[in-house]
Design a protein around this motif. Structure first.
Motif, PDB file in Angstrom:
ATOM      1  N   ASP A  42      37.544  29.720  28.314  1.00  0.00           N
ATOM      2  CA  ASP A  42      38.375  30.369  29.502  1.00  0.00           C
ATOM      3  C   ASP A  42      39.474  30.995  29.017  1.00  0.00           C
ATOM      4  O   ASP A  42      39.738  31.181  27.907  1.00  0.00           O
ATOM      5  N   ALA A  43      40.289  31.548  29.859  1.00  0.00           N
ATOM      6  CA  ALA A  43      41.392  32.421  29.655  1.00  0.00           C
ATOM      7  C   ALA A  43      42.471  31.617  28.824  1.00  0.00           C
ATOM      8  O   ALA A  43      43.412  32.239  28.130  1.00  0.00           O
ATOM      9  N   SER A  44      42.615  30.224  28.988  1.00  0.00           N
ATOM     10  CA  SER A  44      43.595  29.435  27.978  1.00  0.00           C
ATOM     11  C   SER A  44      42.949  28.906  26.943  1.00  0.00           C
ATOM     12  O   SER A  44      43.574  28.375  26.011  1.00  0.00           O
ATOM     13  N   GLY A  45      41.711  29.329  26.451  1.00  0.00           N
ATOM     14  CA  GLY A  45      41.171  28.781  25.220  1.00  0.00           C
ATOM     15  C   GLY A  45      40.618  27.630  25.226  1.00  0.00           C
ATOM     16  O   GLY A  45      39.845  27.102  24.224  1.00  0.00           O
ATOM     17  N   ASP A  46      40.170  26.943  26.556  1.00  0.00           N
ATOM     18  CA  ASP A  46      39.434  25.721  26.709  1.00  0.00           C
ATOM     19  C   ASP A  46      37.958  26.248  26.826  1.00  0.00           C
ATOM     20  O   ASP A  46      37.559  26.994  27.485  1.00  0.00           O
ATOM     21  N   THR A  47      37.237  25.215  26.433  1.00  0.00           N
ATOM     22  CA  THR A  47      35.837  25.352  26.477  1.00  0.00           C
ATOM     23  C   THR A  47      35.405  24.966  28.200  1.00  0.00           C
ATOM     24  O   THR A  47      35.661  24.046  28.526  1.00  0.00           O
ATOM     25  N   VAL A  48      34.600  25.897  28.554  1.00  0.00           N
ATOM     26  CA  VAL A  48      34.076  25.707  29.984  1.00  0.00           C
ATOM     27  C   VAL A  48      32.571  25.708  29.808  1.00  0.00           C
ATOM     28  O   VAL A  48      31.876  26.521  29.291  1.00  0.00           O
ATOM     29  N   LYS A  49      31.766  24.753  30.402  1.00  0.00           N
ATOM     30  CA  LYS A  49      30.225  24.837  30.310  1.00  0.00           C
ATOM     31  C   LYS A  49      29.640  25.283  31.762  1.00  0.00           C
ATOM     32  O   LYS A  49      30.235  24.635  32.735  1.00  0.00           O
ATOM     33  N   LEU A  50      28.950  26.263  31.674  1.00  0.00           N
ATOM     34  CA  LEU A  50      28.162  26.872  32.825  1.00  0.00           C
ATOM     35  C   LEU A  50      26.918  26.132  32.936  1.00  0.00           C
ATOM     36  O   LEU A  50      25.963  26.417  31.915  1.00  0.00           O
ATOM     37  N   PRO A  51      26.287  25.531  33.873  1.00  0.00           N
ATOM     38  CA  PRO A  51      25.077  25.086  33.995  1.00  0.00           C
ATOM     39  C   PRO A  51      24.089  26.332  34.415  1.00  0.00           C
ATOM     40  O   PRO A  51      24.272  27.142  35.018  1.00  0.00           O
ATOM     41  N   PRO A  52      22.761  26.298  34.282  1.00  0.00           N
ATOM     42  CA  PRO A  52      22.031  27.362  34.651  1.00  0.00           C
ATOM     43  C   PRO A  52      22.151  27.633  36.116  1.00  0.00           C
ATOM     44  O   PRO A  52      22.287  26.587  36.866  1.00  0.00           O
ATOM     45  N   GLY A  53      21.750  29.018  36.398  1.00  0.00           N
ATOM     46  CA  GLY A  53      21.801  29.116  37.805  1.00  0.00           C
ATOM     47  C   GLY A  53      22.189  30.675  37.989  1.00  0.00           C
ATOM     48  O   GLY A  53      22.335  31.390  37.122  1.00  0.00           O
ATOM     49  N   THR A  54      22.427  30.796  39.335  1.00  0.00           N
ATOM     50  CA  THR A  54      22.797  32.123  39.755  1.00  0.00           C
ATOM     51  C   THR A  54      24.158  32.153  39.986  1.00  0.00           C
ATOM     52  O   THR A  54      24.775  31.566  40.677  1.00  0.00           O
ATOM     53  N   TYR A  55      24.913  33.410  39.517  1.00  0.00           N
ATOM     54  CA  TYR A  55      26.201  33.618  39.640  1.00  0.00           C
ATOM     55  C   TYR A  55      26.339  35.033  39.975  1.00  0.00           C
ATOM     56  O   TYR A  55      25.719  35.813  39.620  1.00  0.00           O
ATOM     57  N   ARG A  56      27.477  35.218  40.841  1.00  0.00           N
ATOM     58  CA  ARG A  56      28.051  36.832  41.029  1.00  0.00           C
ATOM     59  C   ARG A  56      29.030  36.787  40.132  1.00  0.00           C
ATOM     60  O   ARG A  56      29.872  35.848  39.635  1.00  0.00           O
ATOM     61  N   VAL A  57      29.313  38.062  39.694  1.00  0.00           N
ATOM     62  CA  VAL A  57      30.281  38.419  38.407  1.00  0.00           C
ATOM     63  C   VAL A  57      31.359  39.482  38.927  1.00  0.00           C
ATOM     64  O   VAL A  57      30.698  40.565  39.298  1.00  0.00           O
ATOM     65  N   GLU A  58      32.533  39.228  38.542  1.00  0.00           N
ATOM     66  CA  GLU A  58      33.648  40.438  38.789  1.00  0.00           C
ATOM     67  C   GLU A  58      34.079  40.427  37.616  1.00  0.00           C
ATOM     68  O   GLU A  58      34.690  39.324  36.869  1.00  0.00           O
ATOM     69  N   ALA A  59      34.501  41.545  37.178  1.00  0.00           N
ATOM     70  CA  ALA A  59      35.283  41.829  35.981  1.00  0.00           C
ATOM     71  C   ALA A  59      36.705  41.955  36.616  1.00  0.00           C
ATOM     72  O   ALA A  59      37.058  42.803  37.499  1.00  0.00           O
ATOM     73  N   ASP A  60      37.511  41.045  35.894  1.00  0.00           N
ATOM     74  CA  ASP A  60      38.874  41.054  36.124  1.00  0.00           C
ATOM     75  C   ASP A  60      39.812  41.248  35.275  1.00  0.00           C
ATOM     76  O   ASP A  60      40.301  40.021  34.593  1.00  0.00           O
ATOM     77  N   GLY A  61      40.108  42.385  34.590  1.00  0.00           N
ATOM     78  CA  GLY A  61      40.884  42.591  33.432  1.00  0.00           C
ATOM     79  C   GLY A  61      39.940  41.676  32.185  1.00  0.00           C
ATOM     80  O   GLY A  61      38.996  41.869  32.074  1.00  0.00           O
ATOM     81  N   PRO A  62      40.680  41.180  31.462  1.00  0.00           N
ATOM     82  CA  PRO A  62      40.132  40.717  30.159  1.00  0.00           C
ATOM     83  C   PRO A  62      39.296  39.004  30.573  1.00  0.00           C
ATOM     84  O   PRO A  62      39.149  38.460  29.759  1.00  0.00           O
TER      85      PRO A  62
END
Length: 147
Positions: A42-62
Motif C-alpha cells: 500500500d502507499a505506506s509500504g505495508d502489505t495488503v492481501k487482495l482476495p480473488p474477485g472483481t474490482y473497479r480500479v481508479e488511478a489516483d496519482g501513484p
C-alpha cells in the motif's frame, strides 16, 4: 449509558448509506478480475492481501484505488504504483492484469490512461515483494536532476 450506545447506533446505521453514495460514482470505472489471492504494497509500504474477485480500479496519482462492493471486505484498498508511459492508443482508461514473464509468483496490475501515461503495481502470490522487476504495461519514467 444510553448516550454511549446511541452514537454508535447512528454511526452504524449511516454506514450503508455512505457506501451507496460512493458507488454510483464508481460505476464508470474500469473493472478487473483478480484470479488468485495477491499481495501488494500500500502507499505506506505495508502489505495488503487482495482476495480473488472483481474490482473497479481508479488511478489516483501513484496509487491505484481498488473498489469492491462486497460487505465482507473493505470497500476500498489503495496500492502503491509506479508511474510511467505507454504507447497504446486508448479511448478510455484501461486496466490490465497479468503474470510476470519471468517469475510466475509475480502479477502486474496497471491502469493505462488515454493521455499515454499509466500506473503499474507489482504484487505476488506468495507475499514476497520483488525488487528491480521490469514493468509489463508501462515504461517507468526516469527523472534526471542534472541540468
Amino acid at each position: 449509558m444510553a448516550r454511549l450506545i446511541l452514537p454508535g447506533l447512528i454511526l452504524v446505521s449511516a454506514l450503508p448509506a455512505f457506501q451507496e453514495s460512493v458507488w454510483p460514482q464508481a460505476a464508470d470505472l474500469p473493472i478487473i478480475e483478480i484470479p488468485v489471492p495477491l499481495h501488494f504494497l500500500d502507499a505506506s509500504g505495508d502489505t495488503v492481501k487482495l482476495p480473488p474477485g472483481t474490482y473497479r480500479v481508479e488511478a489516483d496519482g501513484p496509487v491505484l484505488k481498488l473498489l469492491r462492493d462486497d460487505p465482507t471486505h473493505p470497500p476500498a484498498v489503495f496500492i502503491a504504483a509506479q508511474s510511467g508511459v505507454h504507447e497504446e492508443t486508448l479511448k478510455e482508461t484501461t486496466v490490465k492484469i497479468g503474470p510476470d514473464k519471468h517469475n510466475p509468483d509475480l502479477y502486474h496490475l496497471a491502469a493505462l490512461l488515454t493521455d499515454g501515461t499509466g500506473f503499474e503495481a507489482v504484487g505476488s502470490k506468495s507475499g514476497v515483494q520483488a525488487r528491480g522487476t521490469e514493468y509489463s504495461f508501462i515504461r517507468a519514467r526516469i527523472f534526471s536532476t542534472q541540468p
